[in-house]
Design an enzyme around this catalytic site. Structure first.
Site, PDB file in Angstrom:
ATOM      1  N   SER A 138       0.820  -1.187   0.030  1.00 50.39           N
ATOM      2  CA  SER A 138      -0.045   0.114   0.047  1.00 50.39           C
ATOM      3  C   SER A 138       0.711   1.158  -0.044  1.00 50.39           C
ATOM      4  O   SER A 138       1.913   1.276   0.508  1.00 50.39           O
ATOM      5  CB  SER A 138      -0.867  -0.021   1.430  1.00 50.39           C
ATOM      6  OG  SER A 138      -1.555   1.185   1.441  1.00 50.39           O
ATOM      7  N   TYR A 151      -2.830  -1.458  10.426  1.00 53.70           N
ATOM      8  CA  TYR A 151      -2.614  -1.755   9.179  1.00 53.70           C
ATOM      9  C   TYR A 151      -1.387  -1.471   8.481  1.00 53.70           C
ATOM     10  O   TYR A 151      -0.761  -1.910   7.582  1.00 53.70           O
ATOM     11  CB  TYR A 151      -3.819  -1.157   8.504  1.00 53.70           C
ATOM     12  CG  TYR A 151      -3.909  -1.417   6.891  1.00 53.70           C
ATOM     13  CD1 TYR A 151      -4.481  -2.477   6.351  1.00 53.70           C
ATOM     14  CD2 TYR A 151      -3.426  -0.291   6.184  1.00 53.70           C
ATOM     15  CE1 TYR A 151      -4.528  -2.553   5.000  1.00 53.70           C
ATOM     16  CE2 TYR A 151      -3.559  -0.478   4.795  1.00 53.70           C
ATOM     17  CZ  TYR A 151      -4.016  -1.471   4.117  1.00 53.70           C
ATOM     18  OH  TYR A 151      -3.934  -1.696   2.896  1.00 53.70           O
TER      19      TYR A 151
END
Ligand SMILES: NC(=O)c1ccc[n+]([C@@H]2O[C@H](COP(=O)([O-])OP(=O)(O)OC[C@H]3O[C@@H](n4cnc5c(N)ncnc54)[C@H](OP(=O)(O)O)[C@@H]3O)[C@@H](O)[C@H]2O)c1
Length: 249
Positions: A138, A151
């Site tokens: 990400s 996360y």
């Protein structure tokens, strides 16, 4: 990575980016196996797209990974590409004791899941022509989103892990390419951003990411334009500014 003629296992292939990649890669002439926990979605996908195969897999469960490895070794011995895409993303309040379970779930799925999948499936890839491990990280690996601290940390760890994996495999002459895909916000149900104007339409993301893969077959990272300012924040000296933007502060 070559773009056709592969046998590709995609974790998290039941929805969003994983499913989108599966359909595009299937159309491009690859054998695709989608894996995920939701059996009913896997059944729908294989019914609607003849030629795509499916596998029930929970990447947070080592026994499930071991079973998947045995199944794939027997049924798809030509496997040459593993796409580690499965992931979860939930808000996490570090001042709320309940946040610890959220944190542990992210580590088990996003980080340990990818590491376990890599250990389980690498032996099936080494020695194959055109072998590739693709890790979907990400942009938040490079600047965190503070409302999803663990996360973001799992994605930063996966970036680091991908670099080490690439160096070890190169050093061992294993003939396995490692590609990190670095999405920006994309309209999926991952954290309810399927209708968000701030996120990239899924089709646009898939088109741009696959174009980059096609243009740069030796790529280490696939970074579509909207992810670039976050990916390069340290290099461009804008980290604090980007963190402030992402934090909304
Ligand atoms: N969308 C974004 O804005 C964005 C941005 C950057 C990175 N990413 C990354 O892209 C990847 C795909 O996310 P997405 O946006 O496509 O979200 P999504 O639609 O929610 O897809 C997540 C996928 O992961 C699977 N999954 C979750 N936990 C799993 C487990 N324990 N075992 C096996 N599969 C599991 C889900 O399938 P089942 O529920 O059927 O198991 C689902 O197919 C994730 O790694 C995410 O972090 C997304």
């Amino acid at each position: 990575m070559k773009m056709t003629g592969n046998t590709i296992l995609i974790t998290g292939g039941t929805s969003g980016i994983g499913l989108g990649l599966a359909l595009r890669l299937h159309e491009a002439g690859n054998k695709v196996i989608v894996a995920g926990r939701r059996k009913e979605l896997l059944d729908d996908i294989t019914a609607e797209h003849p030629g795509i195969d499916a596998l029930v897999l929970d990447v947070a469960d080592p026994d499930s990974i071991a079973r998947a490895r045995e199944t794939v070794a027997a049924s798809h011995s030509g496997l040459n590409v593993l796409v580690n895409n499965a992931g979860i993303m939930l808000p996490e309040n570090l001042l709320d004791p309940a946040g610890l379970q959220v944190a542990e779930d992210h580590v088990a799925t996003n980080l340990l899941g990818t590491i376990r999948m890599t250990y389980a499936f690498l032996p099936l890839l080494v020695g194959k022509d055109d072998a590739v491990v693709v890790n979907v990280t990400s942009a938040l690996a490079f600047v965190p989103f503070p409302i999803t601290p663990t996360y973001s940390a799992t994605k930063a760890a996966l970036h680091s892990f991908s670099d080490s994996l690439r160096i070890q495999l190169t050093g061992a002459d294993a003939g396995v390419q490692v590609i990190e895909v670095v999405p920006p916000g994309v309209r999926t149900t991952l954290m309810g951003q399927q209708d968000s104007d701030q996120s990239m339409p899924l089709d646009d993301f898939l088109t741009q990411a696959l174009d980059l893969l096609r243009e740069k077959p030796d790529a280490k990272e696939i970074v579509v334009e909207p992810a670039r300012f976050i990916r390069d924040a340290v290099a461009t000296g804008t980290y604090d500014d980007v963190l402030a933007v992402i934090s909304g502060s």
